[in-house]
Design a protein around this motif. Sequence first.
Motif, PDB file in Angstrom:
ATOM      1  N   ASP A  25       0.832  -1.208   0.000  1.00 46.54           N
ATOM      2  CA  ASP A  25       0.000   0.000   0.000  1.00 46.54           C
ATOM      3  C   ASP A  25       0.862   1.252   0.000  1.00 46.54           C
ATOM      4  OD1 ASP A  25      -2.283  -1.567   0.016  1.00 46.54           O
ATOM      5  OD2 ASP A  25      -2.666  -1.295   2.175  1.00 46.54           O
ATOM      6  N   TYR A  26       1.910   1.248   0.815  1.00 47.95           N
ATOM      7  CA  TYR A  26       2.806   2.401   0.912  1.00 47.95           C
ATOM      8  C   TYR A  26       3.506   2.665  -0.427  1.00 47.95           C
ATOM      9  CZ  TYR A  26       6.574   5.417   2.560  1.00 47.95           C
ATOM     10  OH  TYR A  26       7.446   6.461   2.719  1.00 47.95           O
ATOM     11  N   ILE A  27       4.063   1.619  -1.023  1.00 50.72           N
ATOM     12  CA  ILE A  27       4.775   1.769  -2.299  1.00 50.72           C
ATOM     13  C   ILE A  27       3.808   2.154  -3.413  1.00 50.72           C
ATOM     14  CG2 ILE A  27       6.053   0.508  -4.082  1.00 50.72           C
ATOM     15  CD1 ILE A  27       7.807   1.357  -1.739  1.00 50.72           C
ATOM     16  N   GLU A  28       2.618   1.573  -3.393  1.00 52.58           N
ATOM     17  CA  GLU A  28       1.625   1.902  -4.412  1.00 52.58           C
ATOM     18  C   GLU A  28       1.260   3.389  -4.345  1.00 52.58           C
ATOM     19  OE1 GLU A  28      -1.747  -0.871  -6.273  1.00 52.58           O
ATOM     20  OE2 GLU A  28      -1.951  -0.506  -4.125  1.00 52.58           O
ATOM     21  N   GLU A  29       1.128   3.909  -3.147  1.00 51.42           N
ATOM     22  CA  GLU A  29       0.830   5.328  -2.964  1.00 51.42           C
ATOM     23  C   GLU A  29       1.994   6.184  -3.470  1.00 51.42           C
ATOM     24  OE1 GLU A  29      -0.402   8.049   0.816  1.00 51.42           O
ATOM     25  OE2 GLU A  29      -1.168   5.994   0.758  1.00 51.42           O
ATOM     26  N   LEU A  30       3.207   5.749  -3.179  1.00 51.94           N
ATOM     27  CA  LEU A  30       4.380   6.477  -3.646  1.00 51.94           C
ATOM     28  C   LEU A  30       4.445   6.488  -5.176  1.00 51.94           C
ATOM     29  CD1 LEU A  30       7.563   7.227  -2.323  1.00 51.94           C
ATOM     30  CD2 LEU A  30       7.869   5.551  -4.140  1.00 51.94           C
ATOM     31  N   LEU A  31       4.169   5.343  -5.790  1.00 50.52           N
ATOM     32  CA  LEU A  31       4.164   5.280  -7.257  1.00 50.52           C
ATOM     33  C   LEU A  31       3.095   6.205  -7.839  1.00 50.52           C
ATOM     34  CD1 LEU A  31       4.638   1.435  -7.831  1.00 50.52           C
ATOM     35  CD2 LEU A  31       6.329   3.240  -8.222  1.00 50.52           C
ATOM     36  N   ASP A  32       1.937   6.264  -7.192  1.00 53.87           N
ATOM     37  CA  ASP A  32       0.873   7.166  -7.650  1.00 53.87           C
ATOM     38  C   ASP A  32       1.328   8.619  -7.583  1.00 53.87           C
ATOM     39  OD1 ASP A  32      -0.858   5.086  -8.200  1.00 53.87           O
ATOM     40  OD2 ASP A  32      -1.993   5.288  -6.324  1.00 53.87           O
ATOM     41  N   ILE A  33       1.965   8.990  -6.477  1.00 57.23           N
ATOM     42  CA  ILE A  33       2.454  10.366  -6.313  1.00 57.23           C
ATOM     43  C   ILE A  33       3.479  10.694  -7.394  1.00 57.23           C
ATOM     44  CG2 ILE A  33       3.844  11.860  -4.816  1.00 57.23           C
ATOM     45  CD1 ILE A  33       2.445  10.425  -2.427  1.00 57.23           C
ATOM     46  N   ALA A  34       4.347   9.743  -7.692  1.00 56.22           N
ATOM     47  CA  ALA A  34       5.387   9.943  -8.707  1.00 56.22           C
ATOM     48  C   ALA A  34       4.857   9.751 -10.123  1.00 56.22           C
ATOM     49  CB  ALA A  34       6.546   8.987  -8.452  1.00 56.22           C
ATOM     50  N   ASP A  35       3.572   9.393 -10.248  1.00 53.43           N
ATOM     51  CA  ASP A  35       2.932   9.143 -11.536  1.00 53.43           C
ATOM     52  C   ASP A  35       3.680   8.059 -12.324  1.00 53.43           C
ATOM     53  OD1 ASP A  35       0.874   9.470 -13.360  1.00 53.43           O
ATOM     54  OD2 ASP A  35       1.984  10.982 -14.523  1.00 53.43           O
ATOM     55  N   LEU A  36       4.010   6.966 -11.612  1.00 51.97           N
ATOM     56  CA  LEU A  36       4.677   5.816 -12.224  1.00 51.97           C
ATOM     57  C   LEU A  36       3.774   4.603 -12.110  1.00 51.97           C
ATOM     58  CD1 LEU A  36       8.243   6.231 -10.701  1.00 51.97           C
ATOM     59  CD2 LEU A  36       7.590   6.659 -13.075  1.00 51.97           C
ATOM     60  N   ASP A  37       3.828   3.757 -13.139  1.00 52.51           N
ATOM     61  CA  ASP A  37       3.074   2.512 -13.105  1.00 52.51           C
ATOM     62  C   ASP A  37       4.016   1.388 -12.710  1.00 52.51           C
ATOM     63  OD1 ASP A  37       0.597   3.528 -13.957  1.00 52.51           O
ATOM     64  OD2 ASP A  37       1.278   3.513 -16.044  1.00 52.51           O
ATOM     65  N   GLY A  38       3.520   0.524 -11.860  1.00 50.12           N
ATOM     66  CA  GLY A  38       4.314  -0.632 -11.468  1.00 50.12           C
ATOM     67  C   GLY A  38       3.401  -1.734 -10.984  1.00 50.12           C
ATOM     68  N   ASP A  39       3.813  -2.952 -11.222  1.00 50.80           N
ATOM     69  CA  ASP A  39       3.092  -4.110 -10.726  1.00 50.80           C
ATOM     70  C   ASP A  39       3.793  -4.579  -9.461  1.00 50.80           C
ATOM     71  OD1 ASP A  39       1.322  -4.128 -12.926  1.00 50.80           O
ATOM     72  OD2 ASP A  39       2.828  -5.175 -14.135  1.00 50.80           O
ATOM     73  N   LEU A  40       3.015  -4.875  -8.427  1.00 48.06           N
ATOM     74  CA  LEU A  40       3.569  -5.275  -7.137  1.00 48.06           C
ATOM     75  C   LEU A  40       3.304  -6.745  -6.880  1.00 48.06           C
ATOM     76  CD1 LEU A  40       2.252  -2.256  -5.051  1.00 48.06           C
ATOM     77  CD2 LEU A  40       4.515  -2.528  -6.035  1.00 48.06           C
ATOM     78  N   GLU A  41       4.302  -7.404  -6.326  1.00 47.32           N
ATOM     79  CA  GLU A  41       4.161  -8.803  -5.945  1.00 47.32           C
ATOM     80  C   GLU A  41       4.739  -8.977  -4.551  1.00 47.32           C
ATOM     81  OE1 GLU A  41       6.217 -12.946  -7.180  1.00 47.32           O
ATOM     82  OE2 GLU A  41       5.328 -11.807  -8.837  1.00 47.32           O
ATOM     83  N   ILE A  42       3.992  -9.649  -3.706  1.00 45.95           N
ATOM     84  CA  ILE A  42       4.430  -9.926  -2.337  1.00 45.95           C
ATOM     85  C   ILE A  42       4.776 -11.404  -2.246  1.00 45.95           C
ATOM     86  CG2 ILE A  42       3.769  -9.958   0.101  1.00 45.95           C
ATOM     87  CD1 ILE A  42       1.601  -7.853  -0.666  1.00 45.95           C
ATOM     88  N   ASP A  43       5.917 -11.681  -1.635  1.00 52.22           N
ATOM     89  CA  ASP A  43       6.336 -13.054  -1.423  1.00 52.22           C
ATOM     90  C   ASP A  43       6.879 -13.155  -0.002  1.00 52.22           C
ATOM     91  OD1 ASP A  43       6.930 -15.710  -1.970  1.00 52.22           O
ATOM     92  OD2 ASP A  43       8.828 -15.259  -2.962  1.00 52.22           O
ATOM     93  N   VAL A  44       6.645 -14.265   0.643  1.00 52.04           N
ATOM     94  CA  VAL A  44       7.195 -14.503   1.976  1.00 52.04           C
ATOM     95  C   VAL A  44       8.064 -15.749   1.913  1.00 52.04           C
ATOM     96  CG1 VAL A  44       6.667 -15.014   4.393  1.00 52.04           C
ATOM     97  CG2 VAL A  44       5.195 -13.449   3.100  1.00 52.04           C
ATOM     98  N   ARG A  45       9.345 -15.573   2.277  1.00 46.38           N
ATOM     99  CA  ARG A  45      10.292 -16.681   2.292  1.00 46.38           C
ATOM    100  C   ARG A  45      11.082 -16.623   3.593  1.00 46.38           C
ATOM    101  NH1 ARG A  45      11.354 -14.430  -2.971  1.00 46.38           N
ATOM    102  NH2 ARG A  45      13.344 -13.655  -2.222  1.00 46.38           N
ATOM    103  N   ASN A  46      11.146 -17.750   4.271  1.00 46.63           N
ATOM    104  CA  ASN A  46      11.915 -17.853   5.515  1.00 46.63           C
ATOM    105  C   ASN A  46      11.542 -16.767   6.520  1.00 46.63           C
ATOM    106  OD1 ASN A  46      13.364 -20.064   4.467  1.00 46.63           O
ATOM    107  ND2 ASN A  46      14.784 -18.676   3.437  1.00 46.63           N
ATOM    108  N   GLY A  47      10.259 -16.463   6.613  1.00 42.57           N
ATOM    109  CA  GLY A  47       9.787 -15.490   7.587  1.00 42.57           C
ATOM    110  C   GLY A  47      10.088 -14.047   7.250  1.00 42.57           C
ATOM    111  N   ARG A  48      10.482 -13.777   6.026  1.00 44.61           N
ATOM    112  CA  ARG A  48      10.806 -12.419   5.596  1.00 44.61           C
ATOM    113  C   ARG A  48       9.937 -12.064   4.401  1.00 44.61           C
ATOM    114  NH1 ARG A  48      16.745  -9.832   5.000  1.00 44.61           N
ATOM    115  NH2 ARG A  48      16.529 -10.030   7.229  1.00 44.61           N
ATOM    116  N   THR A  49       9.445 -10.839   4.398  1.00 50.45           N
ATOM    117  CA  THR A  49       8.606 -10.356   3.313  1.00 50.45           C
ATOM    118  C   THR A  49       9.471  -9.742   2.217  1.00 50.45           C
ATOM    119  OG1 THR A  49       6.832  -9.849   4.864  1.00 50.45           O
ATOM    120  CG2 THR A  49       6.723  -8.785   2.708  1.00 50.45           C
ATOM    121  N   TYR A  50       9.184 -10.139   0.978  1.00 51.01           N
ATOM    122  CA  TYR A  50       9.845  -9.578  -0.202  1.00 51.01           C
ATOM    123  C   TYR A  50       8.772  -8.882  -1.033  1.00 51.01           C
ATOM    124  CZ  TYR A  50      13.869 -12.486   0.935  1.00 51.01           C
ATOM    125  OH  TYR A  50      14.949 -13.047   1.570  1.00 51.01           O
TER     126      TYR A  50
END
Length: 164
Positions: A25-50
């Motif tokens: 959500d935070y990055i998506e808002e930042l991309l909107d402010i910067a007027d950039l398009d990006g696709d986001l993917e969330i992955d969890v590996r070994n207890g860490r969020t990527y």
Amino acid sequence: MSDTTAPEADSANHSVVDEGDLAADYIEELLDIADLDGDLEIDVRNGRTYLTVTAGEGANLGRLSQQDVVRALQDLTRLAVQNQTGEFSRLILDIGGSRDARQQELTALVDGAVARLEAGAAKAALPPMSSYERKIVHDLVAERGFTSESHGEGADRHTVISRA
């Protein structure tokens, strides 16, 4: 945005999944402010969020994918997540393949250090880097049959490689 993590009953995993959603959500808002398009993917590996941001059609993430910018955005995103959850975030952010590019740089650094050791040096020190990057270096060094240790404190913490 796609979430590649299957929901589980484990509360620790839920907090990691929540961390990914908050970060996205935070990055998506930042991309909107910067007027950039990006696709986001969330992955969890070994207890860490990527969180991975890839360029959408016609998007140019070139400026955002520079290593210093990614590191700064990662720190800001971690702070935003921590502000919402009250817990320290270990999120890893990748923008436009920046992590793969850094992996290649780290591999080249390790290859150079190993070459110095094979040429007779007793030890080879690498420049300071983050704990995540040092972990990658330790793994690369072990794969090549050498040993490594982290030395120094704070921003000066670096890896020293030696023969096994």
